[in-house]
Write an enzyme that holds these catalytic residues in place. Sequence first.
Site, PDB file in Angstrom:
ATOM      1  CE  LYS A  46     -10.437   5.783   0.840  1.00 42.35           C
ATOM      2  NZ  LYS A  46     -10.858   4.382   0.917  1.00 42.35           N
ATOM      3  CG  HIS A  60     -11.936   2.210   5.694  1.00 41.15           C
ATOM      4  ND1 HIS A  60     -11.032   3.088   5.138  1.00 41.15           N
ATOM      5  CD2 HIS A  60     -12.059   1.202   4.800  1.00 41.15           C
ATOM      6  CE1 HIS A  60     -10.649   2.638   3.961  1.00 41.15           C
ATOM      7  NE2 HIS A  60     -11.256   1.472   3.731  1.00 41.15           N
ATOM      8  CG  HIS A 114      -5.839   4.311  -0.546  1.00 35.66           C
ATOM      9  ND1 HIS A 114      -6.339   3.058  -0.249  1.00 35.66           N
ATOM     10  CD2 HIS A 114      -4.540   4.111  -0.888  1.00 35.66           C
ATOM     11  CE1 HIS A 114      -5.388   2.156  -0.397  1.00 35.66           C
ATOM     12  NE2 HIS A 114      -4.285   2.765  -0.797  1.00 35.66           N
ATOM     13  CG  ASP A 159      -9.266  -1.385   4.470  1.00 34.72           C
ATOM     14  OD1 ASP A 159     -10.223  -1.280   3.668  1.00 34.72           O
ATOM     15  OD2 ASP A 159      -8.077  -1.430   4.108  1.00 34.72           O
ATOM     16  CG  HIS A 177      -6.394   2.080   4.878  1.00 30.81           C
ATOM     17  ND1 HIS A 177      -5.590   2.941   4.183  1.00 30.81           N
ATOM     18  CD2 HIS A 177      -7.403   1.744   4.039  1.00 30.81           C
ATOM     19  CE1 HIS A 177      -6.104   3.120   2.977  1.00 30.81           C
ATOM     20  NE2 HIS A 177      -7.204   2.407   2.862  1.00 30.81           N
ATOM     21  CG  HIS A 201     -13.892  -2.006   1.275  1.00 35.17           C
ATOM     22  ND1 HIS A 201     -13.817  -1.084   0.261  1.00 35.17           N
ATOM     23  CD2 HIS A 201     -12.848  -1.756   2.104  1.00 35.17           C
ATOM     24  CE1 HIS A 201     -12.764  -0.302   0.459  1.00 35.17           C
ATOM     25  NE2 HIS A 201     -12.156  -0.687   1.572  1.00 35.17           N
TER      26      HIS A 201
HETATM   27  C1  NCD Z   1      -9.721  -2.555  -0.399  1.00 32.20           C
HETATM   28  C2  NCD Z   1     -10.725  -3.369  -1.230  1.00 32.20           C
HETATM   29  O1  NCD Z   1     -10.503  -4.553  -1.457  1.00 32.20           O
HETATM   30  O2  NCD Z   1     -11.749  -2.786  -1.630  1.00 32.20           O
HETATM   31  N1  NCD Z   1      -8.486  -3.284  -0.341  1.00 32.20           N
HETATM   32  C3  NCD Z   1      -7.499  -3.127   0.560  1.00 32.20           C
HETATM   33  O3  NCD Z   1      -6.460  -3.754   0.399  1.00 32.20           O
HETATM   34  N2  NCD Z   1      -7.604  -2.342   1.604  1.00 32.20           N
HETATM   35  C4  NCD Z   1      -9.564  -1.183  -0.963  1.00 32.20           C
HETATM   36  C5  NCD Z   1      -8.809  -0.232  -0.040  1.00 32.20           C
HETATM   37  O4  NCD Z   1      -9.347   0.237   0.962  1.00 32.20           O
HETATM   38  O5  NCD Z   1      -7.650   0.046  -0.329  1.00 32.20           O
HETATM   39 ZN    ZN Z   2     -10.601   0.215   2.362  1.00 33.69          ZN
END
Ligand code: NCD
Ligand code: ZN
Length: 358
Positions: free
Chosen positions: A101, A14, A138, A248, A176, A16
């Site tokens: 997702k 996971h 999520h 995450d 998460h 970003h």
């Molecule tokens: C993530 C993001 O910034 O893209 N933020 C987070 O707090 N985890 C999005 C997510 O996975 O919820």
């Molecule tokens: Zn995330």
Amino acid sequence: MTISIEIPQPDDWHVHLRDGDMLAAVVGYTARRFRYALVMPNLVPAITSTAAVATYRERIMAAVPVDAADFRPLFAIYCSRVIDLDDLRRGAADGSIAAVKYYPAGATTNSAAGGSSMFDFMSLFEVMADSEIRLLVHAESTDPAIDIFDREAHFLSEQLAPVCAALPELSVTVEHVSTSDGVDFVAAHPRCAATITPHHLARDRSHLLANGMRPDLYCKPVINSTTDRAALLAAATSGAKGYMLGTDSAPHPTTAKYGPVAKAGVFNAAYGLEVVAEAFYQAGRLDQLGQFASTNGVACWGVEPPSSTITLTRETIDRELATSLTTTKGDEVVLFGTEEAALWTIQTTPVTAATFGC
Ligand code: NCD
Ligand code: ZN
């Protein structure tokens, strides 16, 4: 005392990676350390088709440093009404789409395109169950009447539990996972797995709130109680196959973190593995690190096992550690986990295929 452990090369289930100059600034941290990385689709606009995945993949691969030779991004598309079912089936069959997702609208960063109820997507989930496409969730209620620290439990019982009951063949990852209720939910649902982040394993809400408010630790779902953290650590170190590392890692510029309203997301791609190693070490369960960070994810996703290892060594040496990065545009991002990174050295150790018996 110096302690060392060798584990199969780990994956991040996971992450970003963002886009543009932020992508260029962060992707090397993930690509140098992890082999597979499941890339989240919450760009604006969201990634919802094979065509969008293909161009995003190209942008990512163009930004991967040359010394990260074996980086293998996988892609989830964003659960949305605009998903074309034939496109999804095709993408799943050719491997370009690994999963879908679901984001509750308003729960987190870039979730505006998400759903107001999972039940609106039952026909999509049926197709996914039939085609063996995994649903990533999520799991966080957006009901303002529910306390922020109870929102994962509420979402799981009100939304995900009925979906799993209606579609027992659907494979699901609770992303998460952040509470003991979440751990219990996964244990009770054989088709459910969970990712766990370094920051949820290593921090609790007192770190976030007790000694000054810490925007760098603010993420969704919010870091919860000491009891919840203990349950997550017990699950991650248990050897149970359903729990795997998903960092995450979610970079935000300091301008978005330290303003009047902090954006949710912790950037941990740089030192997340060190944070997990230290949490396992403190729990006396370092022997389980390979299972959690490497083996469980490979088995869950049915991907090729690694043919190399990494060695993590805990030793007191003086090191110069970066505490932030700066993008080409000049945005600064704080790196999570410098305390743990000061204790650990990580080395890549290529081995012959025979070592793993493959
Ligand atoms: C993530 C993001 O910034 O893209 N933020 C987070 O707090 N985890 C999005 C997510 O996975 O919820
Ligand atoms: Zn995330």
